[in-house]
Design an enzyme around this catalytic site. Structure first.
Site, mmCIF file in Angstrom:
data_model
loop_
_atom_site.group_PDB
_atom_site.id
_atom_site.type_symbol
_atom_site.label_atom_id
_atom_site.label_comp_id
_atom_site.label_asym_id
_atom_site.label_seq_id
_atom_site.Cartn_x
_atom_site.Cartn_y
_atom_site.Cartn_z
ATOM 1 C CB CYS A 289 34.316 37.826 -17.691
ATOM 2 S SG CYS A 289 34.304 37.642 -19.466
ATOM 3 C CG HIS B 11 37.005 33.532 -18.830
ATOM 4 N ND1 HIS B 11 36.234 32.770 -19.672
ATOM 5 C CD2 HIS B 11 36.710 34.831 -19.136
ATOM 6 C CE1 HIS B 11 35.514 33.561 -20.451
ATOM 7 N NE2 HIS B 11 35.778 34.815 -20.150
HETATM 8 C C1 2RA Z 1 34.462 36.984 -23.597
HETATM 9 N N1 2RA Z 1 35.289 38.553 -21.979
HETATM 10 O O1 2RA Z 1 34.858 36.063 -22.886
HETATM 11 C C2 2RA Z 1 34.381 38.362 -23.057
HETATM 12 C C3 2RA Z 1 32.995 38.702 -22.685
HETATM 13 N N2 2RA Z 1 32.878 40.030 -22.192
HETATM 14 O O2 2RA Z 1 34.120 36.873 -24.747
#
Ligand code: 2RA
Length: 348
Positions: free
Chosen positions: A129, A254
């Site tokens: 991600c 994110h």
């Molecule tokens: C996280 N990218 O944000 C990782 C999950 N696959 O922890």
């Protein structure tokens, strides 16, 4: 006949978003089979407005399936994806088990969608991600300007660590609400005690410069993924990438700051035009009006949002960007669904 789809890991954080996405997108699938661990078998979940009973993961569950989306831990994917593929199922896997396998394409439809056709193992990988939250915008800029170097910091939401991550943040927020915690060294850590869940430190009222597990020389697995996956997706195996991954008290979405250096000089106007017209990317960049992407607005949406577009002060070939993407949608379930749709289009 419309293809049969299996969703393996239907009850997890990403699986839940996947069922919502499957209910929202064009209905191209025939049967949709929901699969999870034996612990969750028998539960009923809604997809496309219908209740579907969850089946336990087994070899038989793949009988008659054309495409299977996997969102399960690495070791489960490593064991079961080849079993499904051996039965003729095209597997779209969202674990880390196959991403760097040279015989497994790592697919972002807007950037390298053509790679889905070459799948000797019958497996296609969905990127992590954090990579996915920036790569569509970067792919568009790379196509025009030729990327030469990346320096990235992430601000990662707790749902990247699954349901346990979200529950941990919520529990910690109720613990600290209305208190004066966060004003003295170590007070948060003492209050939270062992209840740090999947994180090494309290995440409420804090930022934690760590995601994933320890790799060589002090790097985290998450940082290595951003570097390795960006290189593979963009077809730049030697791209210099410096990255620091940080966990922040955000539920979902994110964010990343990106310093991207290109082959030639760039202009802000040119970069804005590319970002504004690239499929799957939204330019939201008017600081004078207080407009830039934040997780609070981006969560629940599909595109990659880009703001704070600036040319580097000391390098006319580099851009500075702030990028946000919903880590459960484009960062996981949506990209997986888009890959599966490319395969379905081939089959029909
Ligand atoms: C996280 N990218 O944000 C990782 C999950 N696959 O922890």
């Amino acid at each position: 006949v419309r293809p049969t789809l299996a969703v393996v890991g239907a009850t997890g954080a990403v699986g839940t978003v996947m069922l919502r996405i499957l209910s929202q997108r064009a209905d191209i699938w025939g049967e949709i089979r929901l699969v999870a661990s034996p612990r969750s078998a028998g539960r009923k979940l809604a997809v496309r407005g219908e209740e579907v009973e969850v089946a336990a993961l087994s070899e038989e569950v793949f009988d008659g399936v054309d495409v299977a989306m996997f969102d399960v831990p690495d070791e489960v994917a490593a064991q079961w994806a080849p079993i499904a593929a051996a039965k003729g199922v095209v597997v779209v896997d969202n674990s880390g088990a196959f991403r760097m396998d040279p015989e497994v394409p790592l697919v972002v439809p807007e950037v390298n969608g053509h790679t889905v056709r070459n799948r000797p193992r019958g497996i296609l990988a969905n990127p992590n991600c954090t990579t996915l939250s920036m790569i569509v915008a970067l792919g568009a800029l790379h196509a025009e300007y030729g990327l030469r170097e990346l320096v990235v910091s992430s601000y990662q939401a707790v749902s990247g660590a699954g349901r346990a991550g979200v529950e941990t943040l919520r529990r910690q927020i109720s613990l600290v609400a209305g208190t004066e915690l966060g004003t003295g060294p170590g007070d948060l850590r003492r209050a939270v005690g062992d209840a740090t869940g999947p994180f090494p430190e309290p995440v409420a009222l804090n930022v934690v410069p760590w995601a994933g597990s320890l790799r060589a020389d002090g790097w985290s697995s998450e940082e290595m993924k951003v570097r390795d996956e960006s290189r593979k997706i963009l077809g730049l195996p030697k791209l210099p990438v410096a990255v620091t991954c940080v966990r922040v008290p955000v539920v979902t979405t994110h964010s990343l700051t990106v310093h991207a250096r290109f082959q030639d000089e760039v202009t802000v106007e040119g970069a804005r035009e590319i970002i504004a017209t690239a499929p799957g990317v939204v330019l939201f960049d008017n600081p004078a009006a207080g407009e830039f992407p934040t997780p609070a607005d981006v969560v629940g949406t599909d595109p990659t949002w880009v703001g704070r577009v600036r040319r580097a002060l000391d390098d006319p070939t580099a851009l500075e960007l702030f990028v946000c993407g919903d880590n459960l949608r484009k960062g996981a379930a949506l990209n997986t669904a888009q890959i599966a749709e490319l395969v379905a289009a081939e089959l029909s």
